[in-house]
Design an enzyme around this catalytic site. Structure first.
Site, PDB file in Angstrom:
ATOM      1  N   ILE A 184      35.869  52.374  37.473  1.00  0.00           N
ATOM      2  CA  ILE A 184      35.803  51.245  36.454  1.00  0.00           C
ATOM      3  C   ILE A 184      34.416  50.323  36.808  1.00  0.00           C
ATOM      4  CG2 ILE A 184      37.069  49.165  35.851  1.00  0.00           C
ATOM      5  CD1 ILE A 184      38.552  51.894  35.309  1.00  0.00           C
ATOM      6  N   ARG A 188      36.801  34.906  36.948  1.00  0.00           N
ATOM      7  CA  ARG A 188      36.456  35.801  35.623  1.00  0.00           C
ATOM      8  C   ARG A 188      37.403  35.598  34.558  1.00  0.00           C
ATOM      9  NH1 ARG A 188      32.923  39.813  33.227  1.00  0.00           N
ATOM     10  NH2 ARG A 188      34.166  41.011  32.127  1.00  0.00           N
ATOM     11  N   ARG A 235      42.715  33.334  46.452  1.00  0.00           N
ATOM     12  CA  ARG A 235      42.479  33.441  44.866  1.00  0.00           C
ATOM     13  C   ARG A 235      43.867  34.248  44.398  1.00  0.00           C
ATOM     14  NH1 ARG A 235      37.739  36.140  42.547  1.00  0.00           N
ATOM     15  NH2 ARG A 235      38.957  35.853  41.134  1.00  0.00           N
ATOM     16  N   ASN A 264      47.265  38.364  37.054  1.00  0.00           N
ATOM     17  CA  ASN A 264      46.476  38.844  35.876  1.00  0.00           C
ATOM     18  C   ASN A 264      47.313  38.570  34.696  1.00  0.00           C
ATOM     19  OD1 ASN A 264      44.392  39.487  37.551  1.00  0.00           O
ATOM     20  ND2 ASN A 264      45.042  41.666  37.812  1.00  0.00           N
ATOM     21  N   ARG A 295      29.726  43.472  35.250  1.00  0.00           N
ATOM     22  CA  ARG A 295      30.899  42.941  34.554  1.00  0.00           C
ATOM     23  C   ARG A 295      30.347  42.146  33.207  1.00  0.00           C
ATOM     24  NH1 ARG A 295      35.685  40.696  38.459  1.00  0.00           N
ATOM     25  NH2 ARG A 295      36.820  41.649  36.918  1.00  0.00           N
ATOM     26  N   PRO A 296      29.574  42.988  32.363  1.00  0.00           N
ATOM     27  CA  PRO A 296      29.170  42.344  31.234  1.00  0.00           C
ATOM     28  C   PRO A 296      30.088  41.901  30.280  1.00  0.00           C
ATOM     29  CG  PRO A 296      28.918  44.883  31.275  1.00  0.00           C
ATOM     30  CD  PRO A 296      29.690  44.547  32.474  1.00  0.00           C
ATOM     31  N   ILE A 297      29.986  41.158  29.041  1.00  0.00           N
ATOM     32  CA  ILE A 297      31.105  40.561  28.248  1.00  0.00           C
ATOM     33  C   ILE A 297      30.759  41.057  26.759  1.00  0.00           C
ATOM     34  CG2 ILE A 297      31.789  38.816  29.680  1.00  0.00           C
ATOM     35  CD1 ILE A 297      30.078  37.098  28.161  1.00  0.00           C
ATOM     36  N   ASP A 298      29.704  42.154  26.784  1.00  0.00           N
ATOM     37  CA  ASP A 298      29.393  42.581  25.310  1.00  0.00           C
ATOM     38  C   ASP A 298      30.480  43.103  24.354  1.00  0.00           C
ATOM     39  OD1 ASP A 298      29.529  44.565  27.323  1.00  0.00           O
ATOM     40  OD2 ASP A 298      28.788  46.022  25.777  1.00  0.00           O
ATOM     41  N   LEU A 299      31.693  43.591  24.909  1.00  0.00           N
ATOM     42  CA  LEU A 299      32.719  43.968  24.170  1.00  0.00           C
ATOM     43  C   LEU A 299      33.317  42.872  23.529  1.00  0.00           C
ATOM     44  CD1 LEU A 299      34.188  46.752  26.379  1.00  0.00           C
ATOM     45  CD2 LEU A 299      32.587  46.984  24.374  1.00  0.00           C
TER      46      LEU A 299
HETATM   47  C1  UD1 Z   1      39.582  44.636  35.024  1.00  0.00           C
HETATM   48  C2  UD1 Z   1      40.700  45.976  35.225  1.00  0.00           C
HETATM   49  C3  UD1 Z   1      41.874  45.216  35.381  1.00  0.00           C
HETATM   50  C4  UD1 Z   1      42.005  44.266  36.633  1.00  0.00           C
HETATM   51  C5  UD1 Z   1      40.896  43.325  36.615  1.00  0.00           C
HETATM   52  C6  UD1 Z   1      40.565  42.413  37.795  1.00  0.00           C
HETATM   53  C7  UD1 Z   1      40.526  47.987  34.109  1.00  0.00           C
HETATM   54  C8  UD1 Z   1      40.282  48.892  32.947  1.00  0.00           C
HETATM   55  N1  UD1 Z   1      40.321  46.747  34.123  1.00  0.00           N
HETATM   56  O1  UD1 Z   1      39.958  43.934  33.968  1.00  0.00           O
HETATM   57  O2  UD1 Z   1      42.714  46.209  35.479  1.00  0.00           O
HETATM   58  O3  UD1 Z   1      43.096  43.854  36.685  1.00  0.00           O
HETATM   59  O4  UD1 Z   1      39.556  43.900  36.382  1.00  0.00           O
HETATM   60  O5  UD1 Z   1      40.077  43.147  38.968  1.00  0.00           O
HETATM   61  O6  UD1 Z   1      40.902  48.744  35.248  1.00  0.00           O
HETATM   62  N2  UD1 Z   1      32.911  46.084  30.306  1.00  0.00           N
HETATM   63  C9  UD1 Z   1      31.972  46.169  29.533  1.00  0.00           C
HETATM   64  N3  UD1 Z   1      31.799  45.377  28.793  1.00  0.00           N
HETATM   65  C10 UD1 Z   1      32.840  44.337  28.440  1.00  0.00           C
HETATM   66  C11 UD1 Z   1      33.828  44.225  29.216  1.00  0.00           C
HETATM   67  C12 UD1 Z   1      33.964  45.297  30.176  1.00  0.00           C
HETATM   68  O7  UD1 Z   1      31.073  46.987  29.692  1.00  0.00           O
HETATM   69  O8  UD1 Z   1      32.435  43.540  27.433  1.00  0.00           O
HETATM   70  C13 UD1 Z   1      33.375  47.216  31.310  1.00  0.00           C
HETATM   71  C14 UD1 Z   1      33.340  46.522  32.798  1.00  0.00           C
HETATM   72  O9  UD1 Z   1      31.751  46.463  33.210  1.00  0.00           O
HETATM   73  C15 UD1 Z   1      34.021  47.417  33.595  1.00  0.00           C
HETATM   74  C16 UD1 Z   1      35.099  47.865  32.562  1.00  0.00           C
HETATM   75  O10 UD1 Z   1      34.626  47.840  31.442  1.00  0.00           O
HETATM   76  O11 UD1 Z   1      33.186  48.721  34.003  1.00  0.00           O
HETATM   77  C17 UD1 Z   1      36.526  47.375  32.925  1.00  0.00           C
HETATM   78  O12 UD1 Z   1      36.253  46.139  32.370  1.00  0.00           O
HETATM   79  P1  UD1 Z   1      37.644  44.833  31.886  1.00  0.00           P
HETATM   80  O13 UD1 Z   1      38.811  45.930  31.764  1.00  0.00           O
HETATM   81  O14 UD1 Z   1      37.130  44.278  30.913  1.00  0.00           O
HETATM   82  O15 UD1 Z   1      37.698  44.261  33.158  1.00  0.00           O
HETATM   83  P2  UD1 Z   1      38.727  43.070  33.525  1.00  0.00           P
HETATM   84  O16 UD1 Z   1      39.236  42.667  32.261  1.00  0.00           O
HETATM   85  O17 UD1 Z   1      37.895  42.247  34.499  1.00  0.00           O
END
Ligand code: UD1
Length: 416
Positions: free
Chosen positions: A326, A92, A397, A23, A121-125
């Site tokens: 999460i 991802r 992976r 990561n 896993r949305p990407i809105d943020l």
């Molecule tokens: C997440 C983990 C990270 C881990 C990675 C791989 C957390 C906070 N993050 O990172 O530690 O290494 O998975 O498994 O534990 N979300 C939204 N909108 C967005 C982005 C995220 O709603 O645009 C939500 C996701 O649905 C989820 C949460 O935020 O519920 C965590 O997302 P995020 O930290 O962005 O996920 P990753 O970057 O994949």
């Protein structure tokens, strides 16, 4: 070689070196695009996700090759080509190329990124933050098109400390005009790793390791040599593996300082854990004590280690409870664990109760995602008899060679 065959019930002994972090390395590899120069990334793990990122970088015009000292990336010739769909949707972390390409080319066309099937896993943020920096998005089917003429710094407040969104904001922010002030940034050590790489390249980012980052944009970046830190999730997998299977091991170079919540849980399970400059020593209890875990953003207990802690507690001395805060689809291993004799009860998509049993027994099980797959290997090591885990391409992976690593600790485990 898609399966792993395990003969269980052999206590783990000895030492194993912990690989470089998945990561941390993937966003750094994406960031090399910003320099238009040559970077050498040392201690980069040789895992499938890194190989996918290398393919993506090559498809964008980078020259990339492995040398003894590390992965050498020359990004001087980056083109604005569309990236191969498979490589984008299969991982991802391809999403960090969005921020990197916006920073470098001001225009991107990519598929909606994939990754393990662990929730929506949305990407809105990501999109909303980049829009605030001047980026315009259009979506057609599964394709995402981004374009910006005046990429500019601004003040952004993340309502949730998303790791991926923080990375994209940092990547775009170092190339934007002016300062980007990010409130509510993720605190994960992988963010600091990315900032350290960028600062070695000439960027200026204040507040590293805190929830408020100030990214001074517009500086000319150059290539650098950088060493990827050790993987705290792989270290945690082997640490919990030792607690579940029994024995005493040294996890060489394990980043103990980044693993406080994990070490605390290991101690609650009854393990003895010592952090030294060499790494982490773990001594397993006779049988793990029950625990209560709630996954949280860093510095809380990591969602990526929830499955392996769950597998360990299937043979705990009582009833444990795990709440996954999460992701909403991260208990896909329960069916397989129950097949091995575990006694679990999923209350809803976010919580599970585990009643510890005296013994698991070997079975044929199937990995359905990366960390859950590693947890099934650990369950196989704990179980009596033979376990075969299929679907191991998920595990590769993120783990360079999970079989070799557990063999170094005396386990009987082979890929077949
Ligand atoms: C997440 C983990 C990270 C881990 C990675 C791989 C957390 C906070 N993050 O990172 O530690 O290494 O998975 O498994 O534990 N979300 C939204 N909108 C967005 C982005 C995220 O709603 O645009 C939500 C996701 O649905 C989820 C949460 O935020 O519920 C965590 O997302 P995020 O930290 O962005 O996920 P990753 O970057 O994949």
């Amino acid at each position: 070689m898609d399966s792993i065959r395990i003969q269980g019930r052999i206590a783990l002994q000895g030492k194993v070196r912990i690989q470089g972090s998945k990561n941390a390395s993937l966003p750094v590899l994406a960031a090399t695009i910003l320099t238009g120069d040559v970077s050498v990334i040392r201690n980069c793990p040789r895992i499938a996700d890194v190989h996918s990122m290398v393919s993506l970088l090559k498809s964008l015009g980078c020259s990339v090759h492995w040398q003894e000292k590390g992965l050498v990336i020359d990004s001087s010739q980056v083109r604005r080509d569309e990236m191969p769909e498979d490589a984008v949707t299969g991982m991802r972390s391809s999403l960090c190329l969005l921020g990197a390409l916006i920073g470098r080319c001001r225009e991107v066309i990519m598929e909606h990124p994939g990754g393990c099937v662990i929730g929506e896993r949305p990407i809105d943020l990501h999109l909303s933050a980049l829009k605030q920096m001047g980026v315009e998005f259009t979506e057609k089917g599964n394709k995402l098109m981004a374009r910006v003429s005046g990429l500019h710094g601004t003040k952004i407040c993340l309502p949730f400390p998303s790791v991926g969104a923080t990375e994209n904001i940092v990547l775009a922010g170092v190339m934007a005009d002016g300062d980007t002030i990010l409130e509510g940034a993720a605190l994960e050590p992988e963010i600091s790793a990315l900032c350290r790489y960028l600062c070695c390249c000439g960027a200026c980012i204040e507040g590293q390791g805190t929830g408020r980052l100030v990214i001074h944009g517009g500086r000319k970046l150059r290539g650098t040599e950088y060493t990827v830190p050790a993987d705290r999730i792989v270290a945690g997998t082997y640490l919990f593996g030792c607690i579940g299977v029994g024995g005493c091991v040294l996890l060489e170079q394990a980043p103990g300082k980044e693993m406080a919540a994990v070490l605390n849980t290991a101690e609650q399970m009854g393990g003895h854990v010592y952090c030294t400059p060499e790494g982490i020593y773990v001594q397993a209890p006779i049988r793990p004590a029950p625990i209560r875990i709630v996954t949280k953003p860093y510095p809380g207990f990591p969602t990526d280690l929830q499955s392996v802690a769950l597998a360990v507690e299937t043979m705990g001395r009582g009833c444990s409870r795990i709440d996954e805060a999460i992701f909403e689809n991260r208990f896909r291993i329960l069916e397989d664990l129950d097949k091995m004799g575990a006694d679990t009860c999923q209350k809803d998509s976010h919580s599970v109760l585990i009643r510890g049993v005296e013994m698991l027994h070997g079975a044929s099980v199937c990995a359905k995602e990366l960390r859950g797959g590693a947890a099934l290997v650990v369950a196989g090591l704990m179980a009596e008899g033979e376990t075969v885990v299929s679907g191991c391409s998920y595990i590769y992976r993120g783990y360079e060679n999970i079989c070799r690593d557990f063999r170094e600790l005396g386990a009987r485990v082979v890929s077949v």
